[in-house]
Write a protein that holds these residues in place. Structure first.
Motif, mmCIF file in Angstrom:
data_model
loop_
_atom_site.group_PDB
_atom_site.id
_atom_site.type_symbol
_atom_site.label_atom_id
_atom_site.label_comp_id
_atom_site.label_asym_id
_atom_site.label_seq_id
_atom_site.Cartn_x
_atom_site.Cartn_y
_atom_site.Cartn_z
ATOM 1 N N GLU A 1 0.852 -1.181 0.000
ATOM 2 C CA GLU A 1 0.000 0.000 0.000
ATOM 3 C C GLU A 1 0.887 1.229 0.000
ATOM 4 O O GLU A 1 2.083 1.142 0.267
ATOM 5 C CB GLU A 1 -0.955 0.007 1.192
ATOM 6 N N ILE A 2 0.302 2.380 -0.293
ATOM 7 C CA ILE A 2 1.059 3.629 -0.399
ATOM 8 C C ILE A 2 0.732 4.521 0.791
ATOM 9 O O ILE A 2 -0.389 5.020 0.928
ATOM 10 C CB ILE A 2 0.759 4.364 -1.715
ATOM 11 N N LEU A 3 1.713 4.702 1.672
ATOM 12 C CA LEU A 3 1.595 5.699 2.731
ATOM 13 C C LEU A 3 1.901 7.070 2.148
ATOM 14 O O LEU A 3 2.726 7.202 1.232
ATOM 15 C CB LEU A 3 2.579 5.405 3.859
ATOM 16 N N PHE A 4 1.271 8.108 2.687
ATOM 17 C CA PHE A 4 1.517 9.462 2.188
ATOM 18 C C PHE A 4 1.552 10.423 3.359
ATOM 19 O O PHE A 4 0.898 10.219 4.381
ATOM 20 C CB PHE A 4 0.446 9.877 1.176
ATOM 21 N N GLY A 5 2.341 11.465 3.203
ATOM 22 C CA GLY A 5 2.496 12.452 4.271
ATOM 23 C C GLY A 5 3.847 12.305 4.960
ATOM 24 O O GLY A 5 4.394 11.201 5.077
ATOM 25 N N ILE A 6 4.385 13.413 5.435
ATOM 26 C CA ILE A 6 5.721 13.406 6.036
ATOM 27 C C ILE A 6 5.762 12.603 7.318
ATOM 28 O O ILE A 6 6.611 11.717 7.494
ATOM 29 C CB ILE A 6 6.186 14.855 6.292
ATOM 30 N N ALA A 7 4.833 12.874 8.246
ATOM 31 C CA ALA A 7 4.868 12.190 9.544
ATOM 32 C C ALA A 7 4.657 10.681 9.419
ATOM 33 O O ALA A 7 5.433 9.899 9.990
ATOM 34 C CB ALA A 7 3.833 12.812 10.486
ATOM 35 N N ALA B 1 4.779 0.307 1.221
ATOM 36 C CA ALA B 1 5.058 -0.568 2.358
ATOM 37 C C ALA B 1 3.947 -1.601 2.492
ATOM 38 O O ALA B 1 2.896 -1.504 1.856
ATOM 39 C CB ALA B 1 5.190 0.250 3.650
ATOM 40 N N THR B 2 4.187 -2.577 3.348
ATOM 41 C CA THR B 2 3.149 -3.569 3.639
ATOM 42 C C THR B 2 2.130 -2.968 4.601
ATOM 43 O O THR B 2 2.456 -2.081 5.396
ATOM 44 C CB THR B 2 3.768 -4.823 4.274
#
Length: 387
Positions: free
Chosen positions: A125-131, A198-199
């Protein structure tokens, strides 16, 4: 002699009858010798259009004036409006050329665009955002594949450099891509110039907890607070709940897995990355879990927006609540709140007193906001006891 000359000239250049010739001579006599101006087309005054090419010769005293063939402005072809030109707008030639070049440049870029396709690793999956991306890189809870960054400047550039260092330390490849590619990767969400492949994260089972159950004697000596969520379906609400729970010192979060929002990248972004460092436990039978904890000596406390909606369970203000043993705060779904069966398992119900007489239809708070108020009121007592 003069009449013969005039007749020859008229035949040569195709001028009008004598009366118009005399008018034209009188008109020219009031001006300095110059090129004769073009006459209006089809008018009653002035000479008509000349017949052939060449100039017209006018005699004024001893001076002979060369006059060009009159032209008609109405017959000048008008250019059609261009796509880059507004209706009725007069554009100078240079500006028209620049506008036209800009228009063609944009069209050329649009046609040259190719469909964006970045093949993802299966099951990722695609994480998004700096934090979220930064915390996911710093933890070892996910499998990491690729980090996607957009070129940045200023203060954001330092953040991007730190992300590159984190990814390099974990052996994660870094790809510099365009904003359009990042938008496509995270499907238009606010990515802040960062995406991470990431997973997924899943709910942890209660058996994975370090101390899944506390004995009655041990429970009496510790002030623990757990947060139980029943069918929270909005990922933004779930993320905000996790962020408040982590910030205010909740020891554990347990959620019902049935009819509830999973731990998605949107939840991680809404939690500002708290989901990446805060364990969330899931259970298929929340009511059995509450019964078991109550049997161990935990106090089960529900929440309600309107005290009139609860029967057979005492309702008190969150400002009056006192606790000296482990407690589980149970939060209901966005629309219906706690189910009747779950309400009957609670020892008490908490309500937030409003600050004014409420207008019908605005009688409750958002579930994440209400939970933050309740947790602050309860966790502040925990801090007073020096825990």
């Amino acid at each position: 002699m003069e009449q013969a000359f005039r007749a020859v000239v008229c035949r040569a250049v195709g001028l009008a009858p004598t009366s118009r010739w005399e008018w034209w001579v009188r008109h020219c006599s009031t001006q300095q010798p110059r090129l004769a101006p073009p006459a209006p087309c089809g008018g009653e005054e002035g000479p008509p259009r000349g017949g052939g090419g060449g100039s017209q010769l006018l005699q004024e005293g001893s001076s002979v004036v060369a006059a060009p063939r009159p032209s008609c402005e109405r017959l000048v072809p008008q250019s059609r409006p261009r796509p880059w030109q507004k209706a009725g707008q007069t554009v100078p030639d240079r500006e028209l050329w620049v506008s036209r070049e800009g228009y063609f440049s944009k069209e050329r870029k649009r046609l040259d665009r190719k469909p964006l396709f970045i093949e993802r690793t299966r099951g990722s999956e695609i994480l998004f955002g700096i934090a979220p991306c930064s915390l996911a890189l710093s933890q070892s809870r996910r499998g990491l594949f690729r980090l996607f960054l957009k070129q940045s400047s200023g203060s954001r550039r330092l953040v991007m450099s730190e992300l590159v260092l984190q990814a390099t330390a974990r052996g994660v490849p870094v790809h510099h891509v365009t904003r359009r590619e990042l938008d496509a990767l995270c499907r238009g969400h606010v990515h802040q110039g960062v995406c991470l492949e990431a997973t997924p994260l899943c709910f942890k089972s209660l058996e994975e907890a370090e101390k899944p159950d506390l004995g009655v004697e041990e429970s009496q000596n510790k002030q623990l607070i757990w947060l139980a969520l029943e069918q929270i379906q909005d990922p933004m609400n779930l993320g905000a709940l996790l962020r408040s729970a982590y910030f205010l010192g909740v020891d554990r979060v347990v959620t019902s897995q049935r009819n509830s929002c999973p731990l998605t990248p949107t939840v991680s972004k809404a939690s500002s990355g708290a989901m990446e460092v805060f364990d969330v436990y899931g259970t298929d039978d929340l009511r059995s879990f509450l019964k078991a904890k109550a049997a161990e000596g935990w106090e089960v406390v529900g929440t309600v927006s309107s005290p009139e909606d609860v029967e057979n369970v005492p309702v008190i203000s969150c400002l009056e609540f006192q606790w000296n043993k482990p407690v589980i705060i149970v939060i209901g779904s966005e629309g219906d709140g706690l189910s009747l069966e779950t309400q009957l398992l609670c020892h008490r119900m908490l309500a937030i007193p409003p600050g004014r007489v409420l207008h019908p239809g605005i009688e409750s708070l958002n579930v994440s906001v209400a939970t933050g108020i309740l947790l602050h009121s309860i966790c502040s007592q925990k801090l007073k006891h020096g825990d």
